[in-house]
Motif scaffolding. Structure first.
Motif, PDB file in Angstrom:
ATOM      1  N   MET A 118       6.183  18.710   9.242  1.00 20.13           N
ATOM      2  CA  MET A 118       5.175  18.043  10.040  1.00 20.13           C
ATOM      3  C   MET A 118       3.817  18.080   9.313  1.00 20.13           C
ATOM      4  O   MET A 118       3.613  18.878   8.384  1.00 20.13           O
ATOM      5  CB  MET A 118       5.050  18.727  11.398  1.00 20.13           C
ATOM      6  N   PRO A 119       2.873  17.214   9.694  1.00 19.51           N
ATOM      7  CA  PRO A 119       1.553  17.202   9.059  1.00 19.51           C
ATOM      8  C   PRO A 119       0.796  18.507   9.317  1.00 19.51           C
ATOM      9  O   PRO A 119       1.027  19.202  10.310  1.00 19.51           O
ATOM     10  CB  PRO A 119       0.847  16.020   9.732  1.00 19.51           C
ATOM     11  N   SER A 131       6.039  24.592   8.261  1.00 17.15           N
ATOM     12  CA  SER A 131       6.765  23.967   9.370  1.00 17.15           C
ATOM     13  C   SER A 131       8.223  23.727   9.000  1.00 17.15           C
ATOM     14  O   SER A 131       8.603  23.763   7.826  1.00 17.15           O
ATOM     15  CB  SER A 131       6.098  22.654   9.767  1.00 17.15           C
ATOM     16  N   MET A 132       9.045  23.455  10.013  1.00 19.42           N
ATOM     17  CA  MET A 132      10.473  23.213   9.805  1.00 19.42           C
ATOM     18  C   MET A 132      10.714  21.762   9.412  1.00 19.42           C
ATOM     19  O   MET A 132       9.950  20.869   9.769  1.00 19.42           O
ATOM     20  CB  MET A 132      11.246  23.534  11.088  1.00 19.42           C
ATOM     21  N   VAL A 133      11.786  21.534   8.666  1.00 21.54           N
ATOM     22  CA  VAL A 133      12.200  20.179   8.326  1.00 21.54           C
ATOM     23  C   VAL A 133      12.958  19.583   9.501  1.00 21.54           C
ATOM     24  O   VAL A 133      13.939  20.160   9.976  1.00 21.54           O
ATOM     25  CB  VAL A 133      13.087  20.168   7.064  1.00 21.54           C
ATOM     26  N   LYS A 134      12.485  18.454   9.986  1.00 21.23           N
ATOM     27  CA  LYS A 134      13.139  17.767  11.093  1.00 21.23           C
ATOM     28  C   LYS A 134      12.749  16.295  11.049  1.00 21.23           C
ATOM     29  O   LYS A 134      11.954  15.878  10.207  1.00 21.23           O
ATOM     30  CB  LYS A 134      12.730  18.380  12.439  1.00 21.23           C
ATOM     31  N   TYR A 135      13.302  15.522  11.958  1.00 20.84           N
ATOM     32  CA  TYR A 135      12.989  14.093  12.005  1.00 20.84           C
ATOM     33  C   TYR A 135      11.703  13.864  12.792  1.00 20.84           C
ATOM     34  O   TYR A 135      11.502  14.433  13.862  1.00 20.84           O
ATOM     35  CB  TYR A 135      14.128  13.317  12.662  1.00 20.84           C
ATOM     36  N   HIS A 136      10.818  13.016  12.225  1.00 24.18           N
ATOM     37  CA  HIS A 136       9.560  12.659  12.877  1.00 24.18           C
ATOM     38  C   HIS A 136       9.421  11.144  12.907  1.00 24.18           C
ATOM     39  O   HIS A 136       9.731  10.465  11.926  1.00 24.18           O
ATOM     40  CB  HIS A 136       8.361  13.239  12.113  1.00 24.18           C
ATOM     41  N   TYR A 138       0.854  -1.186   0.000  1.00 26.91           N
ATOM     42  CA  TYR A 138       0.000   0.000   0.000  1.00 26.91           C
ATOM     43  C   TYR A 138       0.889   1.235   0.000  1.00 26.91           C
ATOM     44  O   TYR A 138       2.019   1.208   0.505  1.00 26.91           O
ATOM     45  CB  TYR A 138      -0.893   0.016   1.247  1.00 26.91           C
ATOM     46  N   LEU A 139       0.385   2.305  -0.558  1.00 29.60           N
ATOM     47  CA  LEU A 139       1.065   3.597  -0.524  1.00 29.60           C
ATOM     48  C   LEU A 139       0.189   4.544   0.292  1.00 29.60           C
ATOM     49  O   LEU A 139      -0.952   4.826  -0.086  1.00 29.60           O
ATOM     50  CB  LEU A 139       1.268   4.123  -1.937  1.00 29.60           C
ATOM     51  N   ILE A 140       0.701   4.976   1.432  1.00 33.98           N
ATOM     52  CA  ILE A 140      -0.065   5.788   2.376  1.00 33.98           C
ATOM     53  C   ILE A 140       0.664   7.101   2.609  1.00 33.98           C
ATOM     54  O   ILE A 140       1.890   7.115   2.768  1.00 33.98           O
ATOM     55  CB  ILE A 140      -0.249   5.033   3.710  1.00 33.98           C
ATOM     56  N   GLY A 141      -0.074   8.211   2.622  1.00 36.51           N
ATOM     57  CA  GLY A 141       0.589   9.491   2.798  1.00 36.51           C
ATOM     58  C   GLY A 141      -0.310  10.576   3.345  1.00 36.51           C
ATOM     59  O   GLY A 141      -1.522  10.414   3.464  1.00 36.51           O
ATOM     60  N   PHE A 142       0.320  11.692   3.676  1.00 35.35           N
ATOM     61  CA  PHE A 142      -0.392  12.861   4.190  1.00 35.35           C
ATOM     62  C   PHE A 142       0.252  14.118   3.630  1.00 35.35           C
ATOM     63  O   PHE A 142       1.398  14.113   3.177  1.00 35.35           O
ATOM     64  CB  PHE A 142      -0.369  12.893   5.723  1.00 35.35           C
ATOM     65  N   ALA A 143      -0.492  15.196   3.673  1.00 38.86           N
ATOM     66  CA  ALA A 143       0.018  16.485   3.191  1.00 38.86           C
ATOM     67  C   ALA A 143       0.750  17.197   4.325  1.00 38.86           C
ATOM     68  O   ALA A 143       0.210  17.359   5.413  1.00 38.86           O
ATOM     69  CB  ALA A 143      -1.133  17.345   2.686  1.00 38.86           C
ATOM     70  N   PRO A 144       1.990  17.629   4.097  1.00 37.47           N
ATOM     71  CA  PRO A 144       2.741  18.330   5.145  1.00 37.47           C
ATOM     72  C   PRO A 144       2.367  19.804   5.217  1.00 37.47           C
ATOM     73  O   PRO A 144       1.835  20.377   4.261  1.00 37.47           O
ATOM     74  CB  PRO A 144       4.192  18.154   4.693  1.00 37.47           C
ATOM     75  N   ASP A 145       2.671  20.393   6.342  1.00 40.73           N
ATOM     76  CA  ASP A 145       2.474  21.827   6.527  1.00 40.73           C
ATOM     77  C   ASP A 145       3.668  22.564   5.914  1.00 40.73           C
ATOM     78  O   ASP A 145       4.790  22.442   6.407  1.00 40.73           O
ATOM     79  CB  ASP A 145       2.378  22.136   8.022  1.00 40.73           C
ATOM     80  N   PRO A 146       3.481  23.322   4.842  1.00 44.37           N
ATOM     81  CA  PRO A 146       4.618  23.957   4.156  1.00 44.37           C
ATOM     82  C   PRO A 146       5.340  24.985   5.018  1.00 44.37           C
ATOM     83  O   PRO A 146       6.481  25.342   4.731  1.00 44.37           O
ATOM     84  CB  PRO A 146       3.973  24.611   2.931  1.00 44.37           C
TER      85      PRO A 146
END
Length: 282
Positions: A279-280, A252-257, A242-250
Motif C-alpha cells: 500500500m502507499p 505493508s503487506m502485499v495484497k490487491y488494491h 504518461y507514467l505515474i507512480g507512488f512510493a509504497p510502504d515497505p
C-alpha cells in the motif's frame, strides 16, 4: 466467456523498484490523445483514498526497455512471414530513442531463449543470422516465462513487443494463466500478428485480451505498407502516454488494491484498474 469473466477480476500492477507505476493514456472528447498535462492535473486514488503522485513523466522523454518476442517456429518460415518479421524489426529500430534498450527473444517448440540481451549492441537482424524457423509454436509458454528476461533491464518503462502468426500448437500453460501472470508483471504487450493472405484466419481472441488487459495494442500485418503504418502507430502511442507512480510502504503487506486515476480537466483516462503490491506510504 468464462475466460473473460475470470480476467475482469485479475487486473494488477507490481512494484517497480522504488515506485508502483502506471502507464496512463488520456483522451479528449474527440478521442484524440492529450499531451502536455502536468502532475498537478492528475488525481490518484488507491482503494478510494487520495495518494500523492511521486513519479510523473511523459513517456516521450522516458527511455524504455523493450523485450521483443519473436515467434521462430516452423509456420513462420512459410511464405514471406519470416521476411515480414525482419522488416518489423528494422522498423522498430528506426523508432527507438537513443537511451532505449532492446532484448530479442525467440521461441520454437520447448526452446525459448534470449539471443540479444539488453546490454548488447548491434542491429537486431544480425542476431538472426543463424536462426531458422522450425518446430511448433509455444506461444503461451514463452509469454508465461518472459518476465524472467527483464531482470537486467534498467529503465522504468518496460514493454513487450510480440511478433507471431498467432497459432499456438505446443504450449502446456493455459491462456488465462498466461494473461494473469503478465498483468501482474505490469508490462504492456504490443502485438504484431502477421498473416500471408487476406483470407488467412488468425487466432487473435487471446491476443485481443492480452493487449487490452495489459494496456498494450494489437496490430494486424498483411503487407509492407501495414508494417510501416502499424509500427509507427505503436511507437507514437508510447510517446503520448504518461507514467505515474507512488512510493509504497515497505512494511505493508502485499495484497490487491484498486486504482483510480482521473484528470481535473475531465479528460478520459485509460490505465490499469489495480495492482498486487504494498500500500502507499501514509
Amino acid at each position: 466467456m468464462l475466460f473473460i469473466l475470470f480476467l475482469l477480476f485479475q487486473f494488477s500492477e507490481t512494484i517497480e523498484v522504488n515506485y508502483v507505476l502506471f502507464n496512463v493514456k488520456v483522451y479528449n472528447k474527440d478521442k484524440n490523445p492529450v499531451i502536455g498535462l502536468k502532475k498537478n492535473d492528475f488525481e490518484l486514488y488507491i482503494d478510494l483514498n487520495p495518494v500523492k503522485i511521486e513519479h510523473f513523466s511523459l513517456l516521450s522523454t522516458e527511455p524504455q526497455s523493450i523485450l521483443i518476442m519473436l515467434d521462430s517456429s516452423g509456420s513462420m518460415g512459410l511464405g514471406d512471414l519470416w521476411k515480414k518479421a525482419k522488416i518489423i524489426l528494422k522498423e522498430i529500430e528506426k523508432n527507438l530513442k537513443e537511451k532505449d534498450e532492446v532484448g530479442l527473444f525467440i521461441f520454437q517448440s520447448d526452446s525459448y531463449r534470449l539471443i540479444k540481451s539488453f546490454e548488447e549492441k548491434g542491429n537486431l537482424i544480425d542476431f538472426l543470422s543463424e536462426i531458422k524457423p522450425w518446430g511448433k509454436t509455444a506461444l503461451y509458454d514463452s509469454l508465461y516465462y518472459s518476465s524472467v528476461y527483464f531482470k537486467k533491464a534498467k529503465n522504468k518503462d518496460k514493454r513487450i513487443i510480440l511478433i507471431t502468426d498467432t497459432h499456438d500448437n505446443f504450449s502446456k500453460e493455459k491462456p488465462e494463466k498466461v494473461v494473469n501472470s503478465l498483468i501482474k508483471t505490469s508490462y504492456p504487450c504490443h502485438i504484431f500478428a502477421v498473416k500471408q493472405t487476406e483470407l488467412e484466419p488468425l487466432e487473435i481472441d487471446f491476443l485481443k485480451i492480452l493487449s487490452k488487459y495489459t494496456n498494450g495494442s494489437l496490430h494486424i500485418i498483411l503487407n509492407d505498407e501495414d508494417i510501416l503504418k502499424e509500427v509507427e502507430k505503436c511507437f507514437e502511442s508510447f510517446s503520448k502516454e504518461y507514467l505515474i507512480g507512488f512510493a509504497p510502504d515497505p512494511k505493508s503487506m502485499v495484497k490487491y488494491h484498486t486504482v483510480l486515476i482521473s484528470t481535473k480537466k475531465g479528460f478520459k483516462v485509460e490505465t490499469r484498474k489495480g495492482y498486487y503490491g504494498k500500500m502507499p506510504k501514509k
